[in-house]
Write a protein that holds these residues in place. Structure first.
Motif, short mmCIF file in Angstrom:
data_model
loop_
_atom_site.label_atom_id
_atom_site.label_comp_id
_atom_site.label_asym_id
_atom_site.label_seq_id
_atom_site.Cartn_x
_atom_site.Cartn_y
_atom_site.Cartn_z
N ILE A 92 8.74 -0.88 -16.47
CA ILE A 92 8.68 -2.21 -15.83
C ILE A 92 7.25 -2.71 -15.87
CG2 ILE A 92 9.05 -3.50 -13.70
CD1 ILE A 92 10.98 -1.16 -12.91
N LYS A 93 7.06 -3.91 -16.37
CA LYS A 93 5.76 -4.57 -16.27
C LYS A 93 5.79 -5.43 -15.01
CE LYS A 93 4.94 -4.85 -21.26
NZ LYS A 93 4.66 -5.78 -22.40
N SER A 94 4.85 -5.22 -14.13
CA SER A 94 4.91 -5.92 -12.84
C SER A 94 3.55 -6.49 -12.46
CB SER A 94 5.39 -4.97 -11.74
OG SER A 94 4.50 -3.87 -11.61
N ARG A 95 3.60 -7.51 -11.65
CA ARG A 95 2.41 -8.09 -11.03
C ARG A 95 2.66 -8.14 -9.54
NH1 ARG A 95 2.11 -12.65 -13.64
NH2 ARG A 95 0.61 -11.88 -15.17
N LEU A 96 1.77 -7.54 -8.76
CA LEU A 96 1.93 -7.46 -7.31
C LEU A 96 1.06 -8.49 -6.63
CD1 LEU A 96 3.03 -5.93 -4.79
CD2 LEU A 96 0.99 -4.50 -4.93
N ILE A 97 1.68 -9.29 -5.76
CA ILE A 97 0.95 -10.26 -4.95
C ILE A 97 1.08 -9.81 -3.50
CG2 ILE A 97 0.68 -12.71 -4.38
CD1 ILE A 97 2.55 -13.24 -6.87
N LEU A 147 11.90 4.32 -10.13
CA LEU A 147 12.86 3.48 -10.85
C LEU A 147 12.81 3.68 -12.35
CD1 LEU A 147 12.51 0.09 -8.94
CD2 LEU A 147 14.29 1.82 -8.67
N ARG A 148 11.89 4.50 -12.83
CA ARG A 148 11.71 4.61 -14.28
C ARG A 148 12.97 5.09 -14.99
NH1 ARG A 148 5.79 7.35 -13.67
NH2 ARG A 148 4.60 5.41 -13.39
N GLU A 149 13.67 6.05 -14.38
CA GLU A 149 14.86 6.59 -15.05
C GLU A 149 16.02 5.60 -15.05
OE1 GLU A 149 16.09 10.37 -13.71
OE2 GLU A 149 14.16 11.35 -14.09
N THR A 150 16.21 4.88 -13.93
CA THR A 150 17.37 3.99 -13.83
C THR A 150 17.11 2.61 -14.42
OG1 THR A 150 16.66 3.37 -11.60
CG2 THR A 150 18.29 5.13 -11.80
N PHE A 170 0.81 -1.22 0.00
CA PHE A 170 0.00 0.00 0.00
C PHE A 170 0.85 1.27 0.00
CE2 PHE A 170 -3.44 -2.70 1.89
CZ PHE A 170 -4.39 -2.48 0.90
N THR A 171 1.96 1.25 0.71
CA THR A 171 2.69 2.49 0.99
C THR A 171 3.98 2.63 0.20
OG1 THR A 171 3.84 1.48 2.88
CG2 THR A 171 1.74 2.58 3.32
N PHE A 172 4.85 1.65 0.26
CA PHE A 172 6.18 1.77 -0.31
C PHE A 172 6.22 1.46 -1.80
CE2 PHE A 172 10.11 -0.44 -1.55
CZ PHE A 172 11.04 0.57 -1.31
N PHE A 173 5.58 0.37 -2.21
CA PHE A 173 5.77 -0.16 -3.55
C PHE A 173 5.40 0.82 -4.67
CE2 PHE A 173 4.51 -2.64 -7.28
CZ PHE A 173 5.64 -3.44 -7.46
N PRO A 174 4.24 1.49 -4.64
CA PRO A 174 3.90 2.36 -5.77
C PRO A 174 4.91 3.48 -6.01
CG PRO A 174 1.96 1.92 -4.41
CD PRO A 174 3.14 1.41 -3.65
N LEU A 201 19.09 -2.30 -11.08
CA LEU A 201 18.81 -1.80 -9.74
C LEU A 201 20.06 -1.87 -8.87
CD1 LEU A 201 16.81 -0.75 -7.66
CD2 LEU A 201 16.15 -3.12 -7.17
N ALA A 202 20.77 -2.99 -8.94
CA ALA A 202 22.00 -3.14 -8.16
C ALA A 202 23.01 -2.07 -8.54
CB ALA A 202 22.60 -4.53 -8.39
N GLU A 203 23.11 -1.78 -9.83
CA GLU A 203 24.06 -0.74 -10.28
C GLU A 203 23.65 0.63 -9.74
OE1 GLU A 203 25.87 1.07 -14.48
OE2 GLU A 203 24.44 -0.62 -14.49
N SER A 204 22.33 0.93 -9.78
CA SER A 204 21.87 2.23 -9.28
C SER A 204 22.07 2.38 -7.79
CB SER A 204 20.39 2.42 -9.64
OG SER A 204 19.56 1.58 -8.85
N LEU A 205 22.06 1.26 -7.08
CA LEU A 205 22.28 1.28 -5.62
C LEU A 205 23.75 1.22 -5.25
CD1 LEU A 205 19.41 -1.18 -4.54
CD2 LEU A 205 19.44 1.31 -4.24
N GLY A 206 24.60 1.05 -6.27
CA GLY A 206 26.03 0.94 -5.99
C GLY A 206 26.42 -0.41 -5.45
#
Length: 308
Positions: free
Chosen positions: A120-125, A113-116, A103-107, A299-304
């Motif tokens: 992304i096509k995603s399915r949330l469970i 993350l769009r720029e890095t 509800f809070t973090f994911f959206p 994602l790993a690269e963007s996080l260093g």
């Protein structure tokens, strides 16, 4: 015979400990032992030598261990081939996420993350923490997002799963304000007048973190549990109506704090939660879902972080 019995057995063969494997498989030790016994009943022979410590396999167990590794890998490969029949499945990343983070973090995280990482096509469970972890362990999702607290670590074998740290947030107490802007219910309360407490249902991950924090509180707090649910959003709704104090993640109350609909119920009683992303280490990078591999690497690269 169930495939999870084989997965339990492989874990036991590798850890040589019923208690350790029960933790890694996210079941109680009695339940884990019963599943091993069920496998032995199916096999018609003892697979584990229970007279030794650390636990070791019988000769029949050694034979089954080698076969189980082949069977489980074959099943995983078969599932990957079946998913490949659906073109969309290769483009969609399946996330298992606890309700609060869903509800809070994911959206907002996904939007950032769009720029890095590109589109992304995603399915949330959305599930509780226990079931979300099981989804990853059983191979029913691509990625798991979960909270991590030092007192309540998620037991995932680092040789089988890898992790990226996404951030941190605070878990703290909140209440509805009165006309003066101060909390209707302010900690710590009195022994004879405990404060109405809106708590997480037994077994909820955030509830265990709150329990640990309350036990260690100095001065002690005095709470009277009047309501419980396993969802932070449910506790927030009750707190907004003035029913009591709720311990909530910061991301869940950001808008309510800005609007003055909730306020801190007392300073000092808070704890930090890590937000982590997990995935199973791919057995064969060439056969894994390409969208997941590309996303993870970007994602790993963007996080260093250098992928292990």
């Amino acid at each position: 015979m169930e495939t999870k019995w084989l997965e339990d057995f492989v874990s036991l063969a590798e850890t040589r400990s019923f208690s350790r494997s029960a933790q890694l498989r996210h079941v109680t030790q009695p339940a884990f032992s019963r599943r091993i016994q069920s496998l032995e009943a199916w096999a018609g022979t003892d697979l584990v030598d229970r007279s030794s410590y650390p636990t070791r396999l019988t000769p029949a167990g050694q034979t089954l261990y080698a076969q189980a590794l082949e069977m489980l890998q074959a099943l995983q490969s078969t599932r990957a081939m079946l998913r490949a029949h659906t073109a969309a499945a290769q483009d969609v990343i399946e996330f298992a996420v606890p309700h609060t983070l869903a509800f809070t973090f994911f959206p907002s995280w996904l939007s950032g993350l769009r720029e890095t990482c590109g589109p992304i096509k995603s399915r949330l469970i959305a599930l509780n923490v226990h079931d979300a972890v099981l989804r990853l362990v059983e191979g029913s999702c691509d990625l798991l997002i979960a909270y991590h607290h030092a007192s309540q670590p998620i037991q995932l074998d680092a040789t089988r799963y890898e992790m990226l740290a996404l951030g941190r947030e605070l878990l703290a107490p909140y209440a509805r304000p009165n006309a003066r802007g101060t909390p209707l219910h302010a900690l710590p309360g009195q022994p004879g007048q405990p404060l109405p407490y809106l708590g997480y249902a037994p077994g909820a991950y955030l509830g265990r973190a709150v329990d640990q924090m309350v036990k260690q509180s100095n001065p002690p707090v005095h709470l009277d549990r009047i309501y419980e649910t396993d969802m932070a959003e449910g506790l927030k709704a009750m707190a907004l109506e003035g029913h009591g104090i709720a311990f909530l993640p910061a991301s869940a109350v950001r808008n309510e704090l800005a609007a003055g609909k909730l306020v801190s119920a007392g300073p000092g009683l808070e704890t930090a939660l890590d937000i982590r992303l997990y995935r199973a280490r791919p057995l064969d990078a060439q056969k894994g879902k390409r969208a997941v591999q590309v996303f993870w690497n970007r994602l790993a690269e963007s996080l260093g972080t250098v992928p292990a």
